[in-house]
Design an enzyme around this catalytic site. Structure first.
Site, PDB file in Angstrom:
ATOM      1  N   LYS A  10       0.847  -1.216   0.000  1.00 47.28           N
ATOM      2  CA  LYS A  10       0.000   0.000   0.000  1.00 47.28           C
ATOM      3  C   LYS A  10       0.868   1.246   0.000  1.00 47.28           C
ATOM      4  CE  LYS A  10       0.909   1.263   4.517  1.00 47.28           C
ATOM      5  NZ  LYS A  10       1.592   2.463   4.971  1.00 47.28           N
ATOM      6  N   ASP A 135      -1.924  -1.024  11.037  1.00 46.48           N
ATOM      7  CA  ASP A 135      -2.069  -1.031   9.569  1.00 46.48           C
ATOM      8  C   ASP A 135      -2.715  -2.300   9.031  1.00 46.48           C
ATOM      9  OD1 ASP A 135      -0.965   1.374   9.054  1.00 46.48           O
ATOM     10  OD2 ASP A 135       0.953   0.626   8.297  1.00 46.48           O
TER      11      ASP A 135
HETATM   12  O1  C5P Z   1       0.368  -0.442  15.528  1.00 50.19           O
HETATM   13  P1  C5P Z   1       1.791  -0.624  15.153  1.00 50.19           P
HETATM   14  O2  C5P Z   1       2.396  -1.854  15.774  1.00 50.19           O
HETATM   15  O3  C5P Z   1       2.049  -0.544  13.700  1.00 50.19           O
HETATM   16  O4  C5P Z   1       2.554   0.610  15.791  1.00 50.19           O
HETATM   17  C1  C5P Z   1       3.954   0.642  15.927  1.00 50.19           C
HETATM   18  C2  C5P Z   1       4.323   1.862  16.751  1.00 50.19           C
HETATM   19  O5  C5P Z   1       4.061   3.057  16.017  1.00 50.19           O
HETATM   20  C3  C5P Z   1       3.505   2.018  18.019  1.00 50.19           C
HETATM   21  O6  C5P Z   1       4.086   1.344  19.094  1.00 50.19           O
HETATM   22  C4  C5P Z   1       3.512   3.508  18.248  1.00 50.19           C
HETATM   23  O7  C5P Z   1       4.728   3.898  18.830  1.00 50.19           O
HETATM   24  C5  C5P Z   1       3.512   4.072  16.840  1.00 50.19           C
HETATM   25  N1  C5P Z   1       2.166   4.435  16.371  1.00 50.19           N
HETATM   26  C6  C5P Z   1       1.563   5.589  16.856  1.00 50.19           C
HETATM   27  N2  C5P Z   1       0.311   5.935  16.414  1.00 50.19           N
HETATM   28  C7  C5P Z   1      -0.335   5.182  15.498  1.00 50.19           C
HETATM   29  C8  C5P Z   1       0.270   4.012  14.982  1.00 50.19           C
HETATM   30  C9  C5P Z   1       1.535   3.675  15.442  1.00 50.19           C
HETATM   31  O8  C5P Z   1       2.131   6.305  17.690  1.00 50.19           O
HETATM   32  N3  C5P Z   1      -1.538   5.570  15.081  1.00 50.19           N
END
Ligand code: C5P
Length: 292
Positions: A10, A135
């Site tokens: 994506k 995601d």
């Molecule tokens: O959800 P995911 O594992 O992809 O997120 C990885 C890191 O990215 C989270 O631990 C957080 O630090 C950051 N993040 C965030 N806000 C989001 C998505 C991710 O701060 N909406």
């Protein structure tokens, strides 16, 4: 019989951060579009545990891999005692902002649900996907979508007909950007960290009414602020693509991949050749039609 599935990647046409939440995540709005550059996964019922193999020997094949974690979560939730064998053929670069790992995890949930005759409803798969990563729910459906919340609340959109025949160039510079790093830097960029809502809907509306020129000006990514500062090469990529007539160019997600939307596939292929002459031919590059 083994089950084989493609896992597209994506790009984010827009990623607008709306402030940091008490749980440490960022509230955001994003317009995500699938791109037909795919990993390939093969699923087989075999043995009593999870056996993951991967074409990229640099990637872990244990619980550090999202595919493994998705399989584990699926089997536990569906109360399945059988084992599975999964092979992951990697084409999408990692730590690129292209959702490669997230897509693989989503396709694992879909693939295993199919392999075991659909024990879990789609709503449950969305719940599992959201618990694995922000995601991941996007990849349970196959068109463009708006994501809200921390990105996991997905509203599917109709295909944008104005993008039919257009092509997208992807460039991965050879270094990745860690998602937690990118988000953490945002406290140094308060304006970008605290955007105003409504931009994803605005961009979707412009694309829906075929106003590509208007839409091109609305592509935006808050996470570019720290990434472009640390890696000026990414700015040079964007300048180059603009000079070459890109309709728009942006970093995808938390980076480091840059994308550029071009008028046609032949134009995209020509620009990619010019890119190689200017920046060398050692980077990961792709030019594909912007439809799946
Ligand atoms: O959800 P995911 O594992 O992809 O997120 C990885 C890191 O990215 C989270 O631990 C957080 O630090 C950051 N993040 C965030 N806000 C989001 C998505 C991710 O701060 N909406």
């Amino acid at each position: 019989m083994a089950l084989e599935k493609q896992s597209p990647c994506k790009v984010n046409f827009l990623l607008n951060l709306l402030g940091k939440r008490p749980d440490g995540f960022h509230e955001l709005e994003t317009l995500i579009h699938p791109v037909p550059v795919c990993d390939r996964l093969t699923f087989d019922r075999k043995g009593t545990n999870i056996e993951l193999t991967c074409s990229d020997r640099h990637l872990p094949t244990d619980s550090r891999n999202l595919v493994y974690r998705a399989a584990e979560l699926f089997l536990t939730t569906a109360e399945i005692k059988d084992g599975v064998r999964i092979h992951l053929e990697k084409n999408v670069p990692t730590a690129a902002g292209l959702g490669g790992g997230s897509g693989d995890a989503a396709v694992t949930l879909l693939g295993l649900n199919e392999l075991f005759s659909e024990p879990l409803p789609k709503t449950k798969l969305f719940e599992l996907a959201a618990s694995l990563g922000s995601d991941i729910p996007f990849f349970l459906q196959n068109g463009p979508a708006i994501g809200t919340g921390r990105g996991e609340q997905i509203k599917a959109l109709e295909q944008f007909t104005c993008l039919t025949g257009k092509s997208i160039i992807l460039v991965h510079p050879g270094f990745g950007i860690s998602t937690p790093w990118a988000y953490k830097q945002m406290s140094n960029f308060p304006e970008a960290q605290n955007g105003k809502p409504g931009r994803a809907d605005k961009l979707a509306a412009l694309l829906s009414k075929d106003d590509l020129a208007g839409a091109a000006k609305e592509f935006y990514n808050s996470l570019e602020a720290p990434a472009l500062k640390k890696y000026p090469l990414l700015v040079l990529f964007q300048e180059f693509f603009r000079e070459q007539g890109a309709m728009t160019t942006l970093m995808s997600g938390s980076g480091s991949a840059t994308f550029a939307i071009m008028e046609s596939q032949s134009k995209a292929v020509n620009v990619l050749e010019a890119f190689k002459i200017k920046f060398g031919d050692k980077m990961w590059l792709a030019a594909v039609p912007l439809s799946v």
